[in-house]
Every structure is written in C-alpha cells, then in structure tokens.
Design a protein around this motif. Structure first.
Motif, short mmCIF file in Angstrom:
data_model
loop_
_atom_site.label_atom_id
_atom_site.label_comp_id
_atom_site.label_asym_id
_atom_site.label_seq_id
_atom_site.Cartn_x
_atom_site.Cartn_y
_atom_site.Cartn_z
N ALA A 218 0.81 -1.21 0.00
CA ALA A 218 0.00 0.00 0.00
C ALA A 218 0.85 1.27 0.00
O ALA A 218 1.98 1.28 0.47
N LEU B 58 -4.80 1.11 -1.81
CA LEU B 58 -4.30 0.26 -2.89
C LEU B 58 -5.45 -0.21 -3.77
O LEU B 58 -6.63 -0.15 -3.37
N ASN C 265 0.94 0.41 -6.05
CA ASN C 265 0.11 -0.12 -4.98
C ASN C 265 -1.13 -0.85 -5.53
O ASN C 265 -2.22 -0.29 -5.61
#
Length: 430
Positions: free
Chosen positions: A154, A159, A186
């Motif tokens: 992330a 994400l 991400n």
C-alpha cells in the motif's frame, strides 16, 4: 716657435692611435656580415616573424578557449534543462500534496465540528454538514498475514485490489500489464485458485491467497463473473478492518493513468457510474405522466443510473463496513441476486417503515475520466474532441467481448492507432 704652428705636443696627443681605428673597422665589418646573414635567414624581418608566431598562438588559444566555452555552455544548458524538468515534476507533486492536504483539512474541520460542543449555526451559505466519516481504528489481529502484505504494497494506506480465478487469466494479464506501464505500485491480486497465484508470482505481480475457506474457495475456483463478484464484499471487509482504503477493480479494466491522482476522498464510497451522459450519471428530475390523475397527472421523480460495483473506492469507515456486511448478507441469503443491484439498493434506499437505511456518503466519479465502455463506443470514439481526451481507466462492462475490446483500447490510447475502435459495434450482437 712660429706663431700658428700646430705640430707641438698637443697636436700629437689628439691623433687617434692605429689600434683603435682597426677595432672600429672590424666592428663595422662584423655588423655588415651579421646583417647579411639575418637578411638571408629572415627575409621578412626578425620582429615580424616573432609577431606572426605570437599572433598565431593567440588565435589558436582563442579558438581553443571558444570551443571549450561552447561545450561548457552546452553542458550548463543541459543541466539547467534537467533541473527545470525536475522542478516542474516537484511542483506537480507539491500541488497534488497540497490538494490532498486541503481535503484532509476540510475533513478534519468537519470531524471537529461534529464532535465538538453544541454551537449556533454559521452565517447563510457557510454551513456545512458532515460528509466524511472518520476511519475505524486498525485491527491487525483480524489478519496478521494480510497486514504484513499490505504494509509493503500500500501507498498512503490505500491500494487497488482485484479478485481473479483462472477463468479471467487473459484479461488479468492485460489488466496488470497496463497498471505496470502506468507506474502504479500499490495494487494487489487476490488469487482465488492455485493457478492464478502461480501465474502472478511468475509475472512479479503482488498476490495474496486467503487461508482455506471451503465455501469461498469452491466459488472462487469454478464461479462465473457474478459469483466471484459477490465474494469481494466479504473479502474486502478485512482490508477495511486493517485500516486501508481500497480501490476495488474488476479485471476487465484498462488503466491509462494513476487513479489515485484523481480521487476526492471526501465520501465513504466513490464510484464510477453506469450512466452515459450528465443526466444519467449525475442524476436528473424525471417526470412520470399519469393522465388519469387529471390536474395531478405529472409526478416528479429523482433518478440516477446505478454505480458500478466493479470499480469503486471505499474508505475504512463504519458506514463502509456496514455496507459490505449488508450486501454480503443479502447475497448469502439469495445467491441468485445480482451484487450490483444489491450494492446500489443498500447505498440508496432511505429509511422507511420496517427498514433502516444506510447513512453512507457517496460521490459519483467523472464519467469521462472513469469511463464505461458504453460511453466510449457509443459517444467518445465518434466525437473528434472527446476522442482526444485521455481517460484514467476504461471499464469494458457493457460488452461481453471484453478481451478484444480491452486490447483495442490499448491500441487506441497507448499505441495511437486511430482506427483501433472502429470495427466494433456500439453494443453487443445479442
């Protein structure tokens, strides 16, 4: 002595001696001889030759210095150009951070006002209600293994997440290859079978496989699009509990820009629309006509086309988690229900007798940036101005021939093939 005679001793003393005369004569002769030699060796003159050599050396030196100076200026110009490009990039990054900071500031102010002591209303036009609910406290005990993965993948606690099984392997490859091309770091694939997990690992794609769950695993391995789509509401709950915002994505989507640069993050749910123009995507006043009612024949209704449950951004808030719980519960009770219809009903239906509505804030994404395939094939490709715009994503949700249309989108927007979209009909053939 005879007066006027000059042959006395004084006269003898003034006469030059013979040796001195000889020395003068020799000196004159040597000078004439040397003059002849220099005249032969340096016909243009000794000083002119020296001057010529000095001038030539100066010209050579000036020429050498000029070339060095030009090279130095070129090097400085190249360095300044690189610095200018870097400064422009830094300015863009700072503007994005500033926009994000302003959004967070507004959200913080709203939270503060909602949690603060009672107050009088602000002046007309300046009062604002709470739209952004606060995030839940992260709980890593829910799934420690997933928490470690998300910590690595992330960016700023958000994400892209997609679910996939072997039925969508080819589309999945187009999906993540374009994510890589854009430079989005991400993202995460939730593999629903062993084949997809191995495939992602071989392609260096971030992948997560859940712990064995018989009910979910059987659907994940053999389920069709709708069955797999229904799983995401149960699986996403863990992401929110861990404190992460998720941009949920189907795999029939082509990424052309980084979507995180175009989110507002001011609502619990931020979703793309199935609408195809301003009215259908953002809402309109639709008039229902019932002539038998006479004077009251016209009834006004507020309408908006549904949000697409295959691409939405959801924040880790209490209403968001409640939304996932409600949709997952309804789908478990009625496996034949369409997850997108249930998703929109839970987001939209107000409280009424026998039903408590969900108090979640929502935002509709820009339909030309987050574009569905109806907008692209029915409108954009036929408009010379709109076709020059570059969307953030194109979701091939309106057409069953997904893979060839995804590849055509790449050819048109990435490779610049102007006729790449022309061979496809507006809709499907059935």
């Amino acid at each position: 002595m005879i007066p006027g005679r000059t042959d006395g001793p004084l006269m003898k003393g003034n006469a030059p001696p013979l040796s001195r005369v000889s020395q003068i004569t020799i000196a004159v002769g040597v000078g004439v001889f040397l003059g002849c030699i220099f005249g032969y060796l340096y016909p243009d003159g000794l000083f002119r030759e020296a001057t010529s050599r000095v001038t030539s050396a100066q010209v050579s030196s000036v020429s050498c210095n000029s070339a060095e100076r030009v090279n130095m200026l070129k090097s400085e110009l190249a360095s300044l150009s690189d610095k200018h490009a870097e400064l422009k990039k830094q300015i863009r990054d700072l503007n994005k951070k500033l926009q994000l900071a302003e959004q967070e500031k507004d959200q913080a102010q709203e939270q503060f006002l909602s949690l603060g002591v009672q107050r009088k209303a602000f002046p007309f036009g300046t009062e604002k209600g709470l739209r952004t609910n606060s995030a839940v406290l992260p709980d890593e005990s829910v799934n420690p293994r997933l928490a470690k993965i998300l910590e690595k993948v992330a960016v700023r606690k958000e994400l892209i997440v997609a679910l996939a099984n072997s039925n969508v392997k080819e589309m999945l490859e187009v999906w993540f290859e374009n994510i890589k091309r854009v430079g989005i770091p991400n993202y995460l694939v939730i593999a629903l079978d062993e084949n997809i997990e191995s495939f992602c690992l071989s392609k260096e794609v971030p992948v997560y496989r859940r712990n064995p769950d018989e009910g979910i695993d059987s659907i994940g391995r053999i389920g069709g699009n709708h069955a797999v789509s229904g799983l995401k509401f149960r699986i996403l709950r863990e992401f929110l509990q861990l404190g992460y915002s998720v941009l949920l994505s189907d795999v029939d989507i082509v990424y052309l820009q980084n979507p995180f640069d175009h989110l507002f993050r001011d609502s619990d749910v931020e979703s793309m629309s199935d609408g195809h123009n301003n009215m259908t995507a953002y809402g309109y006043n639709d008039v229902f006509d019932e002539p038998s009612m006479g004077w009251a024949r016209y009834a006004h209704t507020m309408r908006i086309w549904v949000y697409n449950s295959g691409f939405f951004y959801i924040r880790p808030t209490t209403p968001s988690i409640e939304l996932l719980d409600r949709v997952a519960a309804r789908l478990s009770r009625d496996p034949t229900a369409w997850d997108q219809a249930v998703f929109n009903e839970e987001l939209s239906f107000p409280s009424h007798p026998g039903y408590i509505g969900l108090h979640a804030s929502r935002r509709t994404m820009d339909m030309y940036l987050f574009m569905n395939s109806k907008v692209l094939f029915k409108t954009v490709r036929k408009d010379s101005s709109l076709s020059k715009l570059k969307p953030v994503i194109v979701h091939v949700n309106y057409h069953p021939d997904k893979l060839p249309r995804m590849k055509a989108v790449v050819e048109f927007y990435v490779n610049g093939k102007q006729n790449a979209l022309q061979s496809f009909p507006d809709g499907s053939l059935w």
